[in-house]
Design an enzyme around this catalytic site. Structure first.
Site, short mmCIF file in Angstrom:
data_model
loop_
_atom_site.label_atom_id
_atom_site.label_comp_id
_atom_site.label_asym_id
_atom_site.label_seq_id
_atom_site.Cartn_x
_atom_site.Cartn_y
_atom_site.Cartn_z
N TYR A 31 140.96 -6.98 -38.87
CA TYR A 31 142.26 -6.79 -38.19
C TYR A 31 143.41 -6.78 -39.19
CZ TYR A 31 143.86 -11.66 -38.68
OH TYR A 31 144.32 -12.86 -39.17
N ARG A 50 145.11 -2.43 -46.83
CA ARG A 50 144.27 -3.65 -46.74
C ARG A 50 143.21 -3.49 -45.66
NH1 ARG A 50 147.25 -9.31 -45.97
NH2 ARG A 50 147.54 -8.44 -43.88
N ARG A 98 121.83 -6.97 -33.56
CA ARG A 98 121.92 -7.58 -34.89
C ARG A 98 121.12 -6.81 -35.94
NH1 ARG A 98 119.14 -13.15 -35.35
NH2 ARG A 98 117.49 -11.66 -35.65
N LYS A 147 139.96 -9.23 -44.38
CA LYS A 147 140.74 -9.78 -43.27
C LYS A 147 139.91 -9.64 -42.01
CE LYS A 147 145.51 -10.11 -41.60
NZ LYS A 147 145.56 -11.57 -41.59
N GLU A 180 144.84 -21.33 -50.17
CA GLU A 180 145.90 -20.83 -49.29
C GLU A 180 145.95 -21.64 -48.01
OE1 GLU A 180 145.10 -16.85 -47.78
OE2 GLU A 180 142.95 -17.21 -47.89
N1 PDD Z 1 147.47 -13.60 -41.20
N2 PDD Z 1 146.21 -15.93 -45.59
C1 PDD Z 1 145.56 -15.92 -44.40
C2 PDD Z 1 144.24 -16.60 -44.32
C3 PDD Z 1 146.15 -15.28 -43.27
O1 PDD Z 1 145.51 -15.25 -42.11
C4 PDD Z 1 147.42 -14.67 -43.42
C5 PDD Z 1 148.15 -14.02 -42.30
C6 PDD Z 1 148.04 -14.70 -44.68
C7 PDD Z 1 149.37 -14.01 -44.93
O2 PDD Z 1 149.18 -12.62 -45.02
P1 PDD Z 1 150.34 -11.57 -44.66
O3 PDD Z 1 151.49 -11.90 -45.51
O4 PDD Z 1 149.75 -10.25 -44.97
O5 PDD Z 1 150.65 -11.76 -43.20
C8 PDD Z 1 147.41 -15.34 -45.73
C9 PDD Z 1 148.06 -12.95 -40.07
C10 PDD Z 1 149.52 -12.74 -40.11
C11 PDD Z 1 147.73 -13.70 -38.82
O6 PDD Z 1 147.82 -14.90 -38.86
O7 PDD Z 1 147.44 -13.08 -37.84
#
Ligand code: PDD
Length: 288
Positions: A31, A50, A98, A147, A180
């Site tokens: 996503y 991404r 699967r 992601k 993070e």
């Molecule tokens: N996610 N790290 C993780 C694990 C995240 O889920 C997110 C944000 C980020 C920040 O990434 P960005 O600047 O591209 O939004 C870092 C999205 C916004 C969410 O929570 O849905």
């Protein structure tokens, strides 16, 4: 709200996918969360790049074509009559068991919700964050560069943080290095005034906001270091910041229960948020 689903626009209540979809069965899905500001999707190209990177790392077959996501997002804004939104582009590998390894048709969904940033007082006051015991998945297990919609790792981290009374939980990587937040990237300003953030090699999501903030900070004349550090580095930090599409640049004013810096937003957090917000309007989205 009206959502996009597999080539059409449908009311939210009718937006359904099969229970045999591998996104539902196995979390086999990716996503992007992307905002629109004043009716324009921001940092669209970065999010699209991404998304394709995530698809590639998971071996999704997108050769059947990617829908015109920019046109879809504009149409969702128009049909829902809103300008400031958060949209979620979801792509699953498709339906299948699967043991199936090829021949999938990906499922494409784009959802939308109205979005407003937190009130300015919250940015002034900052949030509490804690170190959580949940480790970020290792690069060799489930690479955080992907992601993925499988957010169990992030959910566990956030749950632990909330149980400890904090807004965000910061995870270490499997080697004990700062990685993070559950849903955000981490920055801090060290005693020498250098803006530091874990490097991508640590195993983190390459946040779109993170990258914009690094470039904006350098343009403002700040020294920025992308490297590795243990959690003790945050104890002497002058400022700690979290970045994400939703939070923009939010200061952490309580770290593991202790006050950070002045206990209010620091000047670097304020400056970087202003510079990020200026980029929403300078984005070249219309020229592509
Ligand atoms: N996610 N790290 C993780 C694990 C995240 O889920 C997110 C944000 C980020 C920040 O990434 P960005 O600047 O591209 O939004 C870092 C999205 C916004 C969410 O929570 O849905």
């Amino acid at each position: 709200m009206i959502f996009y689903l597999q080539g059409g626009y449908v009311p939210q209540e009718e937006a359904r996918v099969s229970v045999l979809d591998r996104g539902f069965l196995f979390g086999d899905s990716i996503y992007e969360a992307i905002r629109s500001v004043d009716g324009k999707p921001v940092f669209y190209r970065d999010h699209l790049a991404r998304l394709h990177h995530s698809a590639e790392l998971l071996g999704f077959d997108l050769t059947g074509g990617t829908p015109d996501l920019r046109a879809i997002m504009r149409e969702l804004l128009r049909r829902n009559g809103i300008e400031d939104s958060r949209m979620r582009i979801v792509v699953t590998r498709g339906t299948g068991g699967r043991d199936q390894i090829s021949g999938f048709t990906p499922t494409w969904v784009v959802t939308i919700e109205p979005f407003a940033t937190l009130p300015d007082e919250e940015y002034e006051r900052g949030v509490a964050a804690v170190l959580v015991s949940v480790a970020r998945t290792g690069v060799a297990s489930l690479n955080p560069e992907i992601k993925s919609s499988n957010l169990l790792n992030n959910i566990l981290a956030r749950q632990e943080a909330v149980r400890k009374g904090a807004a965000e939980g910061v995870m270490l990587n499997p080697d004990g290095l700062l990685a993070e937040g559950a849903y955000s990237n981490l920055f801090w300003v060290d005693a020498a005034g250098i803006l530091r953030t874990p490097s991508l090699e640590v195993g983190i999501l390459p946040g779109v906001t993170r990258q914009k903030v690094i470039v904006a900070a350098r343009a403002a004349g700040l020294a920025v270091a992308e490297d590795t550090a243990g959690p003790e580095a945050l104890e002497s930090a002058r400022e700690i910041l979290l970045t994400s599409t939703s939070w923009e640049v939010i200061p952490v004013t309580r770290w593991n229960g202790a006050v950070v810096g002045s206990g209010r937003r620091g000047e670097i957090a304020a400056m970087l948020r202003d510079r990020l917000r200026a980029l929403y309007h300078e984005d070249e989205e219309d020229d592509a």
